[in-house]
Design a protein around this motif. Structure first.
Motif: not given
Length: 91
Positions: A5-6, A11-16, A65-68
């Protein structure tokens, strides 16, 4: 919240999420980019940090955030090379 997941802060995606334990999360820094077929993908950077799991779950400014999106296994082909410098070195 799952491995892969991210994490987005303000509002800024920075990691997993790379690892989950009872009290901590291992977060690896990422760069959203495009692969050689112009598909959106994740570039994994070497920096990682442990975060308190309760902090992430209770903070309203931190979103999971779930991510594929798959991580890339080839060299990065960046559209804007300046973006990599700013993201990696905080310049």
């Amino acid at each position: 919240m799952n491995v892969g997941s991210l994490i987005a802060v303000s509002g800024k995606i920075f990691g997993r999420i790379e690892g989950i334990s009872k009290n901590t999360l291992l977060i690896r820094r990422i760069l959203i980019t495009y692969d050689s077929q112009d598909c959106k993908t994740i570039g994994l950077l070497p920096q990682a940090v442990y975060l308190d799991r309760k902090l992430v779950e209770s903070s309203y400014w931190i979103k999971v955030i779930d991510s594929d999106l798959p991580p890339i296994s080839e060299s990065l082909d960046l559209i804007d090379g300046i973006q990599l410098i700013h993201e990696c070195f905080d310049v």
